[in-house]
Design an enzyme around this catalytic site. Sequence first.
Site, PDB file in Angstrom:
ATOM      1  N   THR A 147      -0.972   9.974   2.546  1.00  0.00           N
ATOM      2  CA  THR A 147      -1.158   8.513   2.634  1.00  0.00           C
ATOM      3  C   THR A 147      -2.033   8.224   3.854  1.00  0.00           C
ATOM      4  O   THR A 147      -2.397   9.134   4.603  1.00  0.00           O
ATOM      5  CB  THR A 147       0.185   7.775   2.848  1.00  0.00           C
ATOM      6  OG1 THR A 147       0.742   8.208   4.089  1.00  0.00           O
ATOM      7  CG2 THR A 147       1.167   8.015   1.722  1.00  0.00           C
ATOM      8  N   ASN A 178      11.594   0.548   1.126  1.00  0.00           N
ATOM      9  CA  ASN A 178      10.531   1.515   1.425  1.00  0.00           C
ATOM     10  C   ASN A 178       9.801   1.187   2.727  1.00  0.00           C
ATOM     11  O   ASN A 178       9.261   2.087   3.374  1.00  0.00           O
ATOM     12  CB  ASN A 178       9.539   1.539   0.248  1.00  0.00           C
ATOM     13  CG  ASN A 178       8.211   2.144   0.636  1.00  0.00           C
ATOM     14  OD1 ASN A 178       8.061   3.365   0.672  1.00  0.00           O
ATOM     15  ND2 ASN A 178       7.229   1.314   0.971  1.00  0.00           N
ATOM     16  N   ALA A 179       9.797  -0.095   3.129  1.00  0.00           N
ATOM     17  CA  ALA A 179       9.050  -0.486   4.328  1.00  0.00           C
ATOM     18  C   ALA A 179       9.481   0.388   5.498  1.00  0.00           C
ATOM     19  O   ALA A 179      10.671   0.640   5.690  1.00  0.00           O
ATOM     20  CB  ALA A 179       9.301  -1.957   4.656  1.00  0.00           C
ATOM     21  N   GLY A 180       8.516   0.855   6.249  1.00  0.00           N
ATOM     22  CA  GLY A 180       8.855   1.706   7.397  1.00  0.00           C
ATOM     23  C   GLY A 180       7.702   1.735   8.364  1.00  0.00           C
ATOM     24  O   GLY A 180       6.542   1.551   7.979  1.00  0.00           O
ATOM     25  N   LYS A 206      15.783   7.230  10.468  1.00  0.00           N
ATOM     26  CA  LYS A 206      15.806   7.854   9.133  1.00  0.00           C
ATOM     27  C   LYS A 206      17.101   8.645   8.914  1.00  0.00           C
ATOM     28  O   LYS A 206      17.609   8.711   7.787  1.00  0.00           O
ATOM     29  CB  LYS A 206      14.574   8.744   8.945  1.00  0.00           C
ATOM     30  CG  LYS A 206      13.254   7.963   8.944  1.00  0.00           C
ATOM     31  CD  LYS A 206      13.214   6.919   7.845  1.00  0.00           C
ATOM     32  CE  LYS A 206      11.850   6.272   7.673  1.00  0.00           C
ATOM     33  NZ  LYS A 206      11.799   5.298   6.577  1.00  0.00           N
ATOM     34  N   TYR A 213      12.107   7.154  15.350  1.00  0.00           N
ATOM     35  CA  TYR A 213      11.889   7.247  13.897  1.00  0.00           C
ATOM     36  C   TYR A 213      12.937   8.158  13.256  1.00  0.00           C
ATOM     37  O   TYR A 213      13.552   7.815  12.244  1.00  0.00           O
ATOM     38  CB  TYR A 213      10.475   7.789  13.654  1.00  0.00           C
ATOM     39  CG  TYR A 213      10.073   7.896  12.204  1.00  0.00           C
ATOM     40  CD1 TYR A 213       9.717   6.752  11.477  1.00  0.00           C
ATOM     41  CD2 TYR A 213      10.015   9.126  11.560  1.00  0.00           C
ATOM     42  CE1 TYR A 213       9.323   6.849  10.149  1.00  0.00           C
ATOM     43  CE2 TYR A 213       9.628   9.230  10.235  1.00  0.00           C
ATOM     44  CZ  TYR A 213       9.283   8.085   9.534  1.00  0.00           C
ATOM     45  OH  TYR A 213       8.892   8.182   8.214  1.00  0.00           O
ATOM     46  N   ARG A 219       0.853  -1.206   0.000  1.00  0.00           N
ATOM     47  CA  ARG A 219       0.000   0.000   0.000  1.00  0.00           C
ATOM     48  C   ARG A 219       0.880   1.245   0.000  1.00  0.00           C
ATOM     49  O   ARG A 219       2.124   1.148  -0.015  1.00  0.00           O
ATOM     50  CB  ARG A 219      -0.910   0.003   1.220  1.00  0.00           C
ATOM     51  CG  ARG A 219      -0.111   0.123   2.506  1.00  0.00           C
ATOM     52  CD  ARG A 219      -0.994   0.225   3.725  1.00  0.00           C
ATOM     53  NE  ARG A 219      -0.275   0.828   4.834  1.00  0.00           N
ATOM     54  CZ  ARG A 219      -0.639   0.754   6.093  1.00  0.00           C
ATOM     55  NH1 ARG A 219      -1.725   0.089   6.416  1.00  0.00           N
ATOM     56  NH2 ARG A 219       0.057   1.353   7.031  1.00  0.00           N
ATOM     57  N   GLY A 220       0.247   2.405   0.029  1.00  0.00           N
ATOM     58  CA  GLY A 220       0.942   3.688   0.245  1.00  0.00           C
ATOM     59  C   GLY A 220       2.016   3.963  -0.788  1.00  0.00           C
ATOM     60  O   GLY A 220       1.889   3.643  -1.981  1.00  0.00           O
TER      61      GLY A 220
HETATM   62  N1  LIG Z   1       3.715   9.227   4.274  1.00  0.00           N
HETATM   63  C1  LIG Z   1       4.613  10.160   4.549  1.00  0.00           C
HETATM   64  O1  LIG Z   1       4.269  11.337   4.636  1.00  0.00           O
HETATM   65  C2  LIG Z   1       6.066   9.789   4.737  1.00  0.00           C
HETATM   66  C3  LIG Z   1       6.961  10.823   5.028  1.00  0.00           C
HETATM   67  C4  LIG Z   1       8.310  10.521   5.191  1.00  0.00           C
HETATM   68  C5  LIG Z   1       8.752   9.216   5.042  1.00  0.00           C
HETATM   69  N2  LIG Z   1       7.868   8.229   4.778  1.00  0.00           N
HETATM   70  C6  LIG Z   1       8.426   6.876   4.657  1.00  0.00           C
HETATM   71  O2  LIG Z   1       7.995   6.296   3.431  1.00  0.00           O
HETATM   72  C7  LIG Z   1       7.848   4.883   3.578  1.00  0.00           C
HETATM   73  C8  LIG Z   1       6.451   4.468   3.174  1.00  0.00           C
HETATM   74  O3  LIG Z   1       5.516   5.196   3.946  1.00  0.00           O
HETATM   75  P1  LIG Z   1       3.924   5.063   3.793  1.00  0.00           P
HETATM   76  O4  LIG Z   1       3.352   6.361   4.208  1.00  0.00           O
HETATM   77  O5  LIG Z   1       3.575   4.510   2.467  1.00  0.00           O
HETATM   78  O6  LIG Z   1       3.632   3.995   4.955  1.00  0.00           O
HETATM   79  P2  LIG Z   1       2.537   2.857   5.068  1.00  0.00           P
HETATM   80  O7  LIG Z   1       2.425   2.556   6.515  1.00  0.00           O
HETATM   81  O8  LIG Z   1       1.296   3.220   4.307  1.00  0.00           O
HETATM   82  O9  LIG Z   1       3.236   1.632   4.303  1.00  0.00           O
HETATM   83  C9  LIG Z   1       4.361   0.978   4.814  1.00  0.00           C
HETATM   84  C10 LIG Z   1       4.340  -0.464   4.352  1.00  0.00           C
HETATM   85  O10 LIG Z   1       5.496  -1.116   4.917  1.00  0.00           O
HETATM   86  C11 LIG Z   1       5.095  -2.391   5.351  1.00  0.00           C
HETATM   87  N3  LIG Z   1       5.985  -2.899   6.391  1.00  0.00           N
HETATM   88  C12 LIG Z   1       6.075  -2.470   7.673  1.00  0.00           C
HETATM   89  N4  LIG Z   1       6.953  -3.238   8.351  1.00  0.00           N
HETATM   90  C13 LIG Z   1       7.428  -4.175   7.485  1.00  0.00           C
HETATM   91  C14 LIG Z   1       8.326  -5.252   7.604  1.00  0.00           C
HETATM   92  N5  LIG Z   1       8.922  -5.534   8.764  1.00  0.00           N
HETATM   93  N6  LIG Z   1       8.586  -6.009   6.515  1.00  0.00           N
HETATM   94  C15 LIG Z   1       7.968  -5.752   5.334  1.00  0.00           C
HETATM   95  N7  LIG Z   1       7.076  -4.747   5.168  1.00  0.00           N
HETATM   96  C16 LIG Z   1       6.808  -3.965   6.235  1.00  0.00           C
HETATM   97  C17 LIG Z   1       3.671  -2.181   5.879  1.00  0.00           C
HETATM   98  O11 LIG Z   1       2.950  -3.409   5.989  1.00  0.00           O
HETATM   99  C18 LIG Z   1       3.107  -1.226   4.843  1.00  0.00           C
HETATM  100  O12 LIG Z   1       2.479  -1.905   3.772  1.00  0.00           O
HETATM  101  C19 LIG Z   1       8.198   4.575   5.025  1.00  0.00           C
HETATM  102  O13 LIG Z   1       9.555   4.206   5.120  1.00  0.00           O
HETATM  103  C20 LIG Z   1       7.969   5.906   5.718  1.00  0.00           C
HETATM  104  O14 LIG Z   1       8.735   6.014   6.902  1.00  0.00           O
HETATM  105  C21 LIG Z   1       6.546   8.478   4.626  1.00  0.00           C
END
Ligand SMILES: NC(=O)c1ccc[n+]([C@@H]2O[C@H](COP(=O)([O-])OP(=O)(O)OC[C@H]3O[C@@H](n4cnc5c(N)ncnc54)[C@H](O)[C@@H]3O)[C@@H](O)[C@H]2O)c1
Length: 440
Positions: A381, A280-282, A349, A345, A212-213
């Site tokens: 997201t 990307n997972a986070g 990062k 976090y 997702r996301g």
């Molecule tokens: N959304 C934002 O505004 C934003 C801002 C800065 C950074 N980020 C970073 O971008 C990335 C994606 O963010 P997002 O908003 O799409 O998050 P999200 O929570 O929608 O998606 C993250 C995905 O990672 C997967 N995941 C989590 N732990 C995992 C693991 N141990 N193994 C495999 N998969 C795993 C989750 O199941 C999920 O599908 C992340 O690293 C997040 O820290 C997001």
Amino acid sequence: MADRYLHLTGTAPGRFLARRLGLPQPAPLRRWTLETPRLDGPLLHLTAGNSAITDELAKALAATGLTVDPQAAHPAGIVLDATGVTSARGLAEVHAALHPVVRSQAPGGRIVVIGTPPSSEDHHQAAAQQALEGFVRSLAKETGRGSTAQLVRIPAGAAPGAAESTLRFLLSPRSAYVSGQVIELTTAAPDPVADQDAPLSGRTALVTGAARGIGASVASVLARDGAHVIVLDVPQAQDDLVRTADRLGATALPLDITAPDAAARIAAAAPDGLDVLVHNAGITRDRRLANMPADRWAQVIDVNLDSVLRTTDELLTSGTLNRGGRVVATASIAGIAGNNGQTNYAASKAGVIGLVRSLGPRAAAGHGVTVNAVAPGFIETKMTAAVPLFIREAGRRMNSLSQGGLPVDVAEAVAWFAQPGSAAVNGQVLRVCGQSLLGA
Ligand SMILES: NC(=O)c1ccc[n+]([C@@H]2O[C@H](COP(=O)([O-])OP(=O)(O)OC[C@H]3O[C@@H](n4cnc5c(N)ncnc54)[C@H](O)[C@@H]3O)[C@@H](O)[C@H]2O)c1
């Protein structure tokens, strides 16, 4: 979550009201579509000082597919070659070149200033070239109407074509939410790209957290660019993961990236090796440090940083990452600016940024692999939809484009890093944040 304010200010009465009340006036951003893959207008190529790269730059600009027109009345893109500016006085030429044309730039335009790395031996050159950074970051705040400005540093001795993929990206709708950034290229020669419409064709890419996301969007853009994609996510997200895979003709790999055998399972899923690895997972587990139990700290460090280090190391040393490979990790502006309640976090990062800067040059020398990171700002997201309204609204508006980004904005930046043509882009952290005020 829909940005209702952006929608409102897209109407004539809404725009009028925002102007009268002195409120932010975000311009709708024009992003890449199949029908509108390029900027809508010509390009102006200007020079300040004595440039040694005029011909090479002209070739790279021609390769963007845009028409270079010295008479353009309303240019969609303006490129100023300031590599020859080596003194404080020489900066007058930067002013003289851009002052008469900035006002006439088309809405949603792109300004790219080309510089060269500041010298450690000539402090006059270093001052002048560093000055360009403050100049561009300020210009990016002034341009408005959905326009952006960036600085690209090209080192002396850069290989022919080294800057081409970067200029293609920055001078296109793909970089809609990237502004006020500095990109420093290396001298590496680009790997050949047979088809610019499918630059990743014949390549295999793996994206973690792709159910997702942002991850799902990255997978989708890499598939659009011709890659065979392996999408990885935790087994609990299998249904969403399989849906993403089916939509893209990708392979689903349900796997927790923190598992001790994660790298071996990835290698087994990619028998011909990997060309692109996107971490990307986070996760977030927010609490102020005083209230944070050790397990919340450990979970975040494990998923966001330790697993990134472990799998990258193992996939590099096992040779699973093919020569010409690309590793793209995901940082965050929280890792640059810090954030209340996010010591874990932000540490994870910021750690990603340390990894990229240190490993990039060695991975290129030892394996022919580049290592870069995206640092997203406020992206629309599920994660940010859960943020309380007031903080969410502040997050959206506190950037030069006065709006949140979309997952596809991050995905386009990842796709640029992933390109075979981007061999000279290494050890870089690109903020995809609309020039957020945080950590700027
Ligand atoms: N959304 C934002 O505004 C934003 C801002 C800065 C950074 N980020 C970073 O971008 C990335 C994606 O963010 P997002 O908003 O799409 O998050 P999200 O929570 O929608 O998606 C993250 C995905 O990672 C997967 N995941 C989590 N732990 C995992 C693991 N141990 N193994 C495999 N998969 C795993 C989750 O199941 C999920 O599908 C992340 O690293 C997040 O820290 C997001």
